[in-house]
Design a protein around this motif. Structure first.
Motif, PDB file in Angstrom:
ATOM      1  N   ALA A 124       0.800  -1.086  -0.166  1.00 24.36           N
ATOM      2  CA  ALA A 124       0.050   0.075  -0.116  1.00 24.36           C
ATOM      3  C   ALA A 124       0.823   1.402  -0.101  1.00 24.36           C
ATOM      4  N   GLY A 125       1.963   1.366   0.709  1.00 28.25           N
ATOM      5  CA  GLY A 125       2.750   2.118   1.040  1.00 28.25           C
ATOM      6  C   GLY A 125       3.345   2.638  -0.383  1.00 28.25           C
ATOM      7  N   GLU A 126       3.867   1.594  -1.178  1.00 31.37           N
ATOM      8  CA  GLU A 126       4.454   1.682  -2.564  1.00 31.37           C
ATOM      9  C   GLU A 126       3.544   2.444  -3.382  1.00 31.37           C
ATOM     10  N   LEU A 127       2.629   2.065  -3.747  1.00 31.66           N
ATOM     11  CA  LEU A 127       1.343   2.255  -4.393  1.00 31.66           C
ATOM     12  C   LEU A 127       0.942   3.669  -4.255  1.00 31.66           C
ATOM     13  N   LEU A 128       0.830   4.006  -2.952  1.00 28.69           N
ATOM     14  CA  LEU A 128       0.350   5.372  -2.640  1.00 28.69           C
ATOM     15  C   LEU A 128       1.403   6.515  -2.972  1.00 28.69           C
ATOM     16  N   GLU A 129       2.804   6.018  -2.685  1.00 24.21           N
ATOM     17  CA  GLU A 129       3.943   6.890  -3.208  1.00 24.21           C
ATOM     18  C   GLU A 129       3.977   7.238  -4.645  1.00 24.21           C
ATOM     19  N   ASN A 130       3.334   6.280  -5.488  1.00 22.41           N
ATOM     20  CA  ASN A 130       3.231   6.348  -7.012  1.00 22.41           C
ATOM     21  C   ASN A 130       1.954   7.102  -7.411  1.00 22.41           C
ATOM     22  N   GLY A 131       0.932   7.431  -6.567  1.00 25.77           N
ATOM     23  CA  GLY A 131       0.056   8.175  -6.859  1.00 25.77           C
ATOM     24  C   GLY A 131      -1.348   7.300  -6.809  1.00 25.77           C
ATOM     25  N   HIS A 132      -1.489   6.108  -6.656  1.00 26.71           N
ATOM     26  CA  HIS A 132      -2.560   5.468  -6.858  1.00 26.71           C
ATOM     27  C   HIS A 132      -3.629   5.623  -5.435  1.00 26.71           C
ATOM     28  N   GLU A 133      -4.869   5.320  -5.435  1.00 27.28           N
ATOM     29  CA  GLU A 133      -5.608   4.981  -4.407  1.00 27.28           C
ATOM     30  C   GLU A 133      -5.511   3.656  -4.196  1.00 27.28           C
ATOM     31  N   VAL A 134      -5.720   3.500  -2.705  1.00 23.08           N
ATOM     32  CA  VAL A 134      -5.695   2.185  -1.990  1.00 23.08           C
ATOM     33  C   VAL A 134      -6.692   1.944  -1.111  1.00 23.08           C
ATOM     34  N   LEU A 135      -7.245   0.800  -0.945  1.00 21.57           N
ATOM     35  CA  LEU A 135      -8.104   0.423   0.274  1.00 21.57           C
ATOM     36  C   LEU A 135      -7.465  -0.889   0.671  1.00 21.57           C
ATOM     37  N   LEU A 136      -7.362  -0.847   1.979  1.00 18.64           N
ATOM     38  CA  LEU A 136      -6.862  -1.947   2.617  1.00 18.64           C
ATOM     39  C   LEU A 136      -8.171  -2.754   3.470  1.00 18.64           C
ATOM     40  N   ILE A 137      -8.276  -4.090   3.404  1.00 17.66           N
ATOM     41  CA  ILE A 137      -9.329  -4.929   4.032  1.00 17.66           C
ATOM     42  C   ILE A 137      -8.747  -5.734   4.665  1.00 17.66           C
ATOM     43  N   ASP A 138      -9.280  -6.091   6.053  1.00 17.61           N
ATOM     44  CA  ASP A 138      -8.514  -6.723   6.999  1.00 17.61           C
ATOM     45  C   ASP A 138      -9.734  -7.252   7.916  1.00 17.61           C
ATOM     46  N   LYS A 139     -10.148  -8.276   8.170  1.00 18.74           N
ATOM     47  CA  LYS A 139     -11.310  -8.588   9.178  1.00 18.74           C
ATOM     48  C   LYS A 139     -10.821  -8.608  10.641  1.00 18.74           C
ATOM     49  N   ALA A 140      -9.361  -8.623  11.014  1.00 16.46           N
ATOM     50  CA  ALA A 140      -8.866  -8.520  12.307  1.00 16.46           C
ATOM     51  C   ALA A 140      -8.682  -7.208  12.710  1.00 16.46           C
ATOM     52  N   PRO A 141      -9.442  -6.599  13.710  1.00 17.17           N
ATOM     53  CA  PRO A 141      -9.364  -5.179  14.247  1.00 17.17           C
ATOM     54  C   PRO A 141      -8.075  -4.855  14.622  1.00 17.17           C
ATOM     55  N   THR A 142      -7.093  -5.772  15.276  1.00 19.20           N
ATOM     56  CA  THR A 142      -6.000  -5.415  15.493  1.00 19.20           C
ATOM     57  C   THR A 142      -4.729  -5.076  14.306  1.00 19.20           C
ATOM     58  N   ALA A 143      -5.432  -5.566  12.926  1.00 18.45           N
ATOM     59  CA  ALA A 143      -4.620  -5.082  11.842  1.00 18.45           C
ATOM     60  C   ALA A 143      -4.779  -3.785  11.282  1.00 18.45           C
ATOM     61  N   ILE A 144      -5.939  -3.158  11.739  1.00 21.05           N
ATOM     62  CA  ILE A 144      -6.570  -2.048  11.271  1.00 21.05           C
ATOM     63  C   ILE A 144      -5.611  -0.785  11.939  1.00 21.05           C
ATOM     64  N   SER A 145      -4.565  -0.373  11.385  1.00 25.80           N
ATOM     65  CA  SER A 145      -3.511   0.626  11.923  1.00 25.80           C
ATOM     66  C   SER A 145      -3.436   1.607  11.045  1.00 25.80           C
ATOM     67  N   VAL A 146      -4.671   2.455  10.979  1.00 29.64           N
ATOM     68  CA  VAL A 146      -4.760   3.711  10.134  1.00 29.64           C
ATOM     69  C   VAL A 146      -3.261   4.495  10.178  1.00 29.64           C
ATOM     70  N   GLU A 147      -3.005   4.944  11.312  1.00 35.62           N
ATOM     71  CA  GLU A 147      -1.967   5.648  11.489  1.00 35.62           C
ATOM     72  C   GLU A 147      -0.605   5.269  11.074  1.00 35.62           C
ATOM     73  N   ARG A 148      -0.465   3.656  10.561  1.00 36.49           N
ATOM     74  CA  ARG A 148       0.745   3.279   9.587  1.00 36.49           C
ATOM     75  C   ARG A 148       0.644   3.681   8.186  1.00 36.49           C
ATOM     76  N   VAL A 149      -0.711   3.612   7.589  1.00 38.75           N
ATOM     77  CA  VAL A 149      -0.714   3.996   6.224  1.00 38.75           C
ATOM     78  C   VAL A 149      -1.843   4.866   6.090  1.00 38.75           C
ATOM     79  N   PRO A 150      -1.532   6.464   6.744  1.00 38.84           N
ATOM     80  CA  PRO A 150      -2.867   7.130   6.854  1.00 38.84           C
ATOM     81  C   PRO A 150      -3.345   7.526   5.523  1.00 38.84           C
ATOM     82  N   GLN A 151      -2.778   7.520   4.496  1.00 38.46           N
ATOM     83  CA  GLN A 151      -3.204   8.037   3.065  1.00 38.46           C
ATOM     84  C   GLN A 151      -4.183   6.853   2.430  1.00 38.46           C
ATOM     85  N   ALA A 152      -4.197   5.717   3.199  1.00 43.59           N
ATOM     86  CA  ALA A 152      -4.914   4.657   2.359  1.00 43.59           C
ATOM     87  C   ALA A 152      -6.332   4.753   3.257  1.00 43.59           C
ATOM     88  N   GLU A 153      -7.420   4.208   2.415  1.00 38.54           N
ATOM     89  CA  GLU A 153      -8.610   4.014   3.038  1.00 38.54           C
ATOM     90  C   GLU A 153      -8.496   2.388   3.623  1.00 38.54           C
TER      91      GLU A 153
END
Length: 225
Positions: free
Chosen positions: A16-45
């Protein structure tokens, strides 16, 4: 380009980080609440959901995505996500992570996979690429068309050293796409000459790989005898 990534672990976040740096829109999906770390990739959905469920993928609006990447640590999940993305939402490009090399044979167009990325195989290929001269190394397998991305470092004794690209009779279903020469990356033209030590990258049909290796590795004395 809009990209959905199933799996927000270390691999998914790095992609996600690499794609965002290249100007793409990124959506991260995960079912584990512990995996949802918005602060690590704040530009992603971010979406807390099970990517194997149609309702979750509806919420993710997968039909709007140009690419889906199944990057979880579970091969079964990656296969299901790939199949749903391709068959239910018509996603043009589906890339899937292979965790267990024994499962690699499943990751093909039958399961909706366009490109399968096996970390063990990729690491092995990179090691071979780093130490091999004159041997063809398969870097990546494409599911469609039975083609692979292959690399060969041209040995000093090759009969093709000093030959122009346009003068070489390349095997059928083979295309030279890049020449890496030192720190330079060259798009080959018909007038470019091949040099010993060049890293040559080809897209080639698997059936032509042996023929291509023989052509590139032939020694000068063999060619003139």
């Amino acid at each position: 380009m809009r990209v959905a990534i199933a799996g927000a672990g270390a691999v998914g976040r790095s992609i996600a980080g690499e794609l965002l740096e290249n100007g793409h829109e990124v959506l991260l999906i995960d079912k584990a609440p512990t995996a949802i770390s918005v602060e690590r990739v704040p530009q992603a959905e971010w979406l807390l959901a099970d990517a194997c469920e149609i309702t979750s993928l509806d919420e993710a609006a997968l039909q709007r995505c140009n690419v889906v990447i199944a990057a979880t640590g579970d091969d079964k999940v990656n296969l299901v996500v790939s199949l749903l993305a391709k068959t239910e939402y018509g996603v043009p490009r589906v890339v899937a992570r292979v965790n267990n090399p024994k499962n690699e044979w499943l990751f093909n167009e039958s399961w909706g996979v366009d490109v399968a990325v096996s970390t063990p195989r990729l690491m092995s290929a990179l090691v071979e690429e780093a130490v091999s001269v004159g041997d063809l190394v398969r870097l990546l397998r494409f599911s469609h068309g039975d083609a692979n991305l292959v690399e060969l470092t041209l040995p000093p004794e090759s009969a093709l050293a000093g030959t122009q690209v346009g003068e070489v009779e390349w095997p059928e279903d083979t295309s030279l796409v890049t020449i890496i020469r030192g720190t330079r990356v060259l798009t080959p033209t018909q007038e470019d000459s091949l040099e010993a030590g060049d890293e040559l990258l080809f897209v080639a049909a698997q059936a032509r790989e042996e023929q291509l290796e023989d052509l590139l590795s032939v020694r000068r004395e063999d060619a003139t005898s």
